[in-house]
Design a protein around this motif. Sequence first.
Motif, short mmCIF file in Angstrom:
data_model
loop_
_atom_site.label_atom_id
_atom_site.label_comp_id
_atom_site.label_asym_id
_atom_site.label_seq_id
_atom_site.Cartn_x
_atom_site.Cartn_y
_atom_site.Cartn_z
N PHE A 89 5.58 -5.49 -3.76
CA PHE A 89 4.24 -6.05 -3.72
C PHE A 89 3.96 -6.64 -5.09
O PHE A 89 4.00 -5.93 -6.09
CB PHE A 89 3.20 -4.97 -3.41
CG PHE A 89 3.40 -4.30 -2.07
CD1 PHE A 89 2.68 -4.71 -0.97
CD2 PHE A 89 4.32 -3.28 -1.92
CE1 PHE A 89 2.87 -4.11 0.26
CE2 PHE A 89 4.51 -2.66 -0.70
CZ PHE A 89 3.79 -3.08 0.39
N GLY A 90 3.67 -7.93 -5.15
CA GLY A 90 3.51 -8.60 -6.44
C GLY A 90 2.18 -8.37 -7.11
O GLY A 90 2.03 -8.66 -8.29
N SER A 91 1.20 -7.85 -6.42
CA SER A 91 -0.12 -7.65 -6.99
C SER A 91 -0.39 -6.17 -7.25
O SER A 91 -0.07 -5.33 -6.43
CB SER A 91 -1.19 -8.19 -6.04
OG SER A 91 -2.48 -7.83 -6.48
N HIS A 106 3.93 -9.14 0.33
CA HIS A 106 5.17 -8.51 -0.11
C HIS A 106 6.38 -9.23 0.47
O HIS A 106 6.27 -10.04 1.38
CB HIS A 106 5.21 -7.04 0.30
CG HIS A 106 5.28 -6.85 1.79
ND1 HIS A 106 4.19 -6.99 2.61
CD2 HIS A 106 6.34 -6.55 2.58
CE1 HIS A 106 4.56 -6.79 3.86
NE2 HIS A 106 5.85 -6.52 3.87
N ASP A 107 7.53 -8.93 -0.08
CA ASP A 107 8.83 -9.35 0.43
C ASP A 107 9.73 -8.13 0.43
O ASP A 107 9.52 -7.20 -0.34
CB ASP A 107 9.47 -10.42 -0.47
CG ASP A 107 8.90 -11.81 -0.23
OD1 ASP A 107 8.33 -12.06 0.85
OD2 ASP A 107 9.04 -12.65 -1.13
N ARG A 150 4.24 -3.26 -7.46
CA ARG A 150 4.27 -2.04 -6.65
C ARG A 150 5.48 -2.08 -5.73
O ARG A 150 5.92 -3.15 -5.32
CB ARG A 150 2.99 -1.94 -5.80
CG ARG A 150 1.74 -1.77 -6.64
CD ARG A 150 0.48 -1.74 -5.80
NE ARG A 150 0.27 -3.02 -5.15
CZ ARG A 150 -0.05 -3.20 -3.88
NH1 ARG A 150 -0.22 -2.16 -3.08
NH2 ARG A 150 -0.23 -4.40 -3.37
N LEU A 151 6.00 -0.89 -5.39
CA LEU A 151 7.12 -0.77 -4.46
C LEU A 151 6.70 0.03 -3.25
O LEU A 151 5.90 0.96 -3.37
CB LEU A 151 8.29 -0.03 -5.12
CG LEU A 151 9.02 -0.73 -6.24
CD1 LEU A 151 10.10 0.19 -6.79
CD2 LEU A 151 9.64 -2.03 -5.76
N GLY A 152 7.25 -0.29 -2.11
CA GLY A 152 7.04 0.50 -0.90
C GLY A 152 8.38 0.85 -0.30
O GLY A 152 9.27 0.00 -0.24
N LEU A 153 8.53 2.09 0.09
CA LEU A 153 9.79 2.51 0.71
C LEU A 153 9.61 2.73 2.19
O LEU A 153 8.57 3.06 2.65
CB LEU A 153 10.29 3.82 0.07
CG LEU A 153 10.52 3.77 -1.42
CD1 LEU A 153 10.89 5.15 -1.94
CD2 LEU A 153 11.63 2.79 -1.75
#
Length: 75
Positions: A13-15, A23-24, A72-75
């Motif tokens: 997440f870039g923000s 996100h990508d 931010r990261l999401g798993l």
Amino acid sequence: RARGRIILPVAVFGSPDPSDITHDYYHGLLDTGATANWISRRVVERFGLQSFGKKPVVVATEVRQLPSYLFRLGL
């Protein structure tokens, strides 16, 4: 899993704003001993991330001053 490494799909997440879910997905290496997250130049450019300074980073044989980014990261 590749050669004993755990590779996971990771949402970047870039923000820093939690309400922005832009996100990508990328492949991420799970390192249980890591003290920081790393992203490629491609991700920095994709989200237009701005460095907020440099931090010392210990690599195999030296300490380097590398740019820091907020994401931010999401798993």
